[in-house]
Design an enzyme around this catalytic site. Sequence first.
Site, mmCIF file in Angstrom:
data_model
loop_
_atom_site.group_PDB
_atom_site.id
_atom_site.type_symbol
_atom_site.label_atom_id
_atom_site.label_comp_id
_atom_site.label_asym_id
_atom_site.label_seq_id
_atom_site.Cartn_x
_atom_site.Cartn_y
_atom_site.Cartn_z
ATOM 1 N N GLU A 128 -3.548 -9.525 3.771
ATOM 2 C CA GLU A 128 -4.296 -9.228 4.995
ATOM 3 C C GLU A 128 -5.406 -10.234 5.271
ATOM 4 O O GLU A 128 -5.717 -10.555 6.412
ATOM 5 C CB GLU A 128 -4.895 -7.809 4.920
ATOM 6 C CG GLU A 128 -3.886 -6.690 5.097
ATOM 7 C CD GLU A 128 -3.198 -6.254 3.811
ATOM 8 O OE1 GLU A 128 -3.208 -7.028 2.818
ATOM 9 O OE2 GLU A 128 -2.634 -5.149 3.791
ATOM 10 N N GLU A 147 0.834 -1.207 0.000
ATOM 11 C CA GLU A 147 0.000 0.000 0.000
ATOM 12 C C GLU A 147 0.868 1.256 0.000
ATOM 13 O O GLU A 147 0.554 2.247 -0.659
ATOM 14 C CB GLU A 147 -0.937 -0.025 1.217
ATOM 15 C CG GLU A 147 -1.991 -1.119 1.083
ATOM 16 C CD GLU A 147 -2.858 -1.260 2.312
ATOM 17 O OE1 GLU A 147 -2.303 -1.553 3.387
ATOM 18 O OE2 GLU A 147 -4.075 -1.083 2.196
HETATM 19 C C1 3H9 Z 1 -1.380 -4.874 7.174
HETATM 20 O O1 3H9 Z 1 -0.437 -4.568 6.510
HETATM 21 C C2 3H9 Z 1 -2.560 -3.969 7.401
HETATM 22 C C3 3H9 Z 1 -2.609 -2.819 6.439
HETATM 23 O O2 3H9 Z 1 -3.295 -3.172 5.271
HETATM 24 C C4 3H9 Z 1 -3.371 -1.667 7.022
HETATM 25 C C5 3H9 Z 1 -2.730 -0.987 8.168
HETATM 26 C C6 3H9 Z 1 -3.477 0.243 8.594
HETATM 27 N N1 3H9 Z 1 5.082 -7.072 11.257
HETATM 28 O O3 3H9 Z 1 7.518 -15.426 8.747
HETATM 29 P P1 3H9 Z 1 8.928 -15.299 9.165
HETATM 30 C C7 3H9 Z 1 8.298 -11.007 11.701
HETATM 31 S S1 3H9 Z 1 -1.498 -6.365 7.957
HETATM 32 C C8 3H9 Z 1 5.978 -7.359 12.219
HETATM 33 O O4 3H9 Z 1 9.471 -16.301 10.114
HETATM 34 P P2 3H9 Z 1 9.719 -15.535 6.414
HETATM 35 C C9 3H9 Z 1 7.887 -12.377 12.228
HETATM 36 O O5 3H9 Z 1 7.064 -12.257 13.368
HETATM 37 C C10 3H9 Z 1 0.064 -7.124 7.647
HETATM 38 N N2 3H9 Z 1 6.754 -8.463 12.200
HETATM 39 O O6 3H9 Z 1 9.934 -15.165 7.934
HETATM 40 C C11 3H9 Z 1 9.226 -13.006 12.515
HETATM 41 O O7 3H9 Z 1 9.684 -12.488 13.743
HETATM 42 P P3 3H9 Z 1 10.597 -13.356 14.697
HETATM 43 C C12 3H9 Z 1 0.105 -7.664 6.282
HETATM 44 C C13 3H9 Z 1 6.630 -9.253 11.163
HETATM 45 O O8 3H9 Z 1 10.899 -15.023 5.711
HETATM 46 C C14 3H9 Z 1 10.105 -12.431 11.399
HETATM 47 O O9 3H9 Z 1 9.409 -11.277 10.889
HETATM 48 N N3 3H9 Z 1 1.333 -8.427 6.121
HETATM 49 C C15 3H9 Z 1 5.733 -9.007 10.118
HETATM 50 O O10 3H9 Z 1 9.324 -16.953 6.296
HETATM 51 C C16 3H9 Z 1 10.322 -13.385 10.261
HETATM 52 O O11 3H9 Z 1 9.060 -13.853 9.822
HETATM 53 C C17 3H9 Z 1 1.359 -9.740 6.302
HETATM 54 O O12 3H9 Z 1 0.373 -10.359 6.594
HETATM 55 C C18 3H9 Z 1 4.943 -7.852 10.183
HETATM 56 N N4 3H9 Z 1 4.061 -7.528 9.241
HETATM 57 O O13 3H9 Z 1 8.440 -14.702 5.951
HETATM 58 C C19 3H9 Z 1 2.693 -10.373 6.146
HETATM 59 N N5 3H9 Z 1 5.828 -10.012 9.221
HETATM 60 O O14 3H9 Z 1 11.887 -13.555 13.953
HETATM 61 C C20 3H9 Z 1 2.916 -11.370 7.225
HETATM 62 C C21 3H9 Z 1 6.769 -10.849 9.706
HETATM 63 O O15 3H9 Z 1 10.706 -12.534 15.930
HETATM 64 N N6 3H9 Z 1 4.247 -11.904 7.182
HETATM 65 N N7 3H9 Z 1 7.248 -10.393 10.871
HETATM 66 O O16 3H9 Z 1 9.849 -14.638 14.912
HETATM 67 C C22 3H9 Z 1 4.622 -12.881 6.352
HETATM 68 O O17 3H9 Z 1 3.868 -13.332 5.520
HETATM 69 C C23 3H9 Z 1 6.001 -13.428 6.507
HETATM 70 O O18 3H9 Z 1 6.411 -13.207 7.818
HETATM 71 C C24 3H9 Z 1 7.031 -12.806 5.542
HETATM 72 C C25 3H9 Z 1 8.455 -13.313 5.941
HETATM 73 C C26 3H9 Z 1 6.707 -13.259 4.139
HETATM 74 C C27 3H9 Z 1 7.027 -11.284 5.661
#
Ligand code: 3H9
Length: 699
Positions: A130, A110
Amino acid sequence: MSTSPFPTSYAVHGSVAVVTLNNPPVNGLGHALRSGIVAALDQALADPVVKAIVLTGSDRAFSGGADVREFGTSKAGQEPVLGNVIRAIESSSKPVVAAIAGVCLGGGLELALGCHFRVAKPDASLGLPEVKLGLLPGAGGTQRLPRLIGLEPALNMIVSGQPEAAARFAATPLVDALIEGTLIEGAVAFAQQVVVGQRPLPRARDLKVNQPNADAYLQFARNSVAAASKNFPAPLQCVQAVAASLKPFDEGLQIERSLFLALMQTSESRALRHIFAAERAASKVADVPADTPLRPIRKVGIIGAGTMGGGIAMNFLNAGIPVVLLEMAQAALDKGVATIGKNYDNSRLKGKLSQPQCDARMALLTPALDYAALRDVDLVIEAVFENMAVKEQVFRKLDEVVQQGAILASNTSYLNVDQIAAFTRRPQDVIGLHFFSPANVMRLLEVVRGAQTAKDVLATSMQLAKMLKKIAVVSGVCDGFIGNRIVARYGAAANDLINQGALPQQVDAALQKFGLAMGPFRMGDLAGLDIGWATRKRRAAEQPGKDFSVVADRLCEAGRFGQKTGAGWYRYEAGKRDPIPDTVTEKIIAQWRKDKGHRARKISDEEIVERCIFAMVNEGARILEEGIAQRASDIDIVYLNGYGFPSYRGGPMFYADLVGLPNVVRTLKRIAAEPGADAVFWTPAPLLVKLAEDGKSFS
Ligand code: 3H9
């Protein structure tokens, strides 16, 4: 490069300011980072040398989206909120170019959509996931993406939450240029061209959504999404938000915002966000540092080529790791190898694997009849009969044969791993790796840590799970570990309900309506009732005078072992798996109640759910108290991935939090006080009582 109190850095390359997001691991857009972006933007706008701005992240992540750890805290709504950061960028008088590598997801995409231009590495991953957290994009994604790539492609991306490679969007205004070389150099060069060419600054908000017959298409989308997403409100709300992109931009944005805020409060979204955090927490072991050196796993031995051993072997073959599959007899070995071959062949027929892929996997498999073939493996997993005497033979032999430093694992589902370890002279190398059947399909792996299991053995096992695309949960040693110990309580509660007047089909239906993939009696018929019968007979022999009998014994005495004998709790038509309620079972139950003096009463579906799920929660609390599970969310992960617990409920412990622990405690106390109730079983665990009294929850 200037220093900044925020997790951003700022550098000027000629006439282009490069603002780099620096909030590892994935540039989650928390309050500090949002503030940093606005501060850097203001700095660039105020600098007369700067003519254009490049916004970029790390190689791993432009941004993974809103910082999920901020959700539910005051920081989430603290200015500048993401929508306003994007507004500031979009209205910048100087061109802003997003330079994207790695993941660019959710709020991260976004943010990029608010920039005037986007350049990306071809393999950068763009998506709005999301919906997987029970939400919808809440910072303009549902309004800007349809304007850039069209209503239908945007809707598909938003409803599925599936990211796509940037290269796929090269022909759309979503990606203005793909950068093959160094991203920053390419992005700066692009920004300079924009300045030199005096290109107008396109804003996604000014575009119109292009979709012929939009109303008909949206109606079709609503119908199909509603049918496919029962129990999950977010997908349909995504359609509503995308539909609003046909309205004037600011009106659509407001609709998106209110739908986003409403979804944030739903129990489904809370459950899905809980699971996201729980999955990541599960891989961490409190006293095992993340940098613990791992043991190399280059070759694996599996003992037992039955359903379990074969399934386990396939996990390693799929991951490209050579496997020695050991059996005691040629016929059993041949059968096991043939089954693996047949499974791969089925995958090929379904188009999931090519012939060369099947061949490559089978080529990694070495069948063996002699323990000597296990000499040089780095890990051996035994999947032999669940009997301590058999395990003793196996582990004594392994201790003799297998090279020092190898991990010796048992796939036992309830036996004492410490006792197994004591059969060897290297208990530090012994661990439980409890796969769930079918082992090549089920995602859960219970990693059972013995009293002497070395930290590097545990760390290696957790890493191995990731390599096998499993989710691992650490369990201490107890009868049944986390999963089967709790399921025993759940089964006992279900049995109690039969004694008190419910029929198996009612109990199953109530729990399936609650969301479980399969009720306990259907599950029993699938697994085979004779297994529990044999255990009860063994226990009765070991503890004379104690009554282990249950109504299922009568079914077994009548030769009804479940699906495999065509009848159990239900009856089954030949070649079919549909459970058919059976009057024979009803008669057996009625006779059982009469013989045991149980009076049947009417039982509601709500009571069925309450008793069965709270029985799980109570045992889960005991498991936590005893330190068998590290955290309540680990128990949820076990149930979600190994026992068909519905994800929109977040797991039994999270469900208890939602219901309110004082309510759980009250109900358990009431049941414990009923005449004839097993008070030890139903009395609430001290931890549960303490949390309830302190106004706390498990999560
Ligand atoms: C959103 O964006 C709402 C908006 O539309 C509106 C807002 C107003 N934040 O998965 P991994 C951490 S909703 C903080 O093991 P990978 C995760 O906890 C969000 N931390 O690695 C972990 O921490 P730790 C929409 C985050 O390489 C570390 O990163 N976004 C976030 O297999 C590694 O993660 C999503 O839904 C975050 N957003 O995969 C994306 N994301 O090392 C959700 C990750 O302490 N995330 N962490 O355990 C993912 O799909 C995967 O984590 C990603 C990395 C592909 C990013």
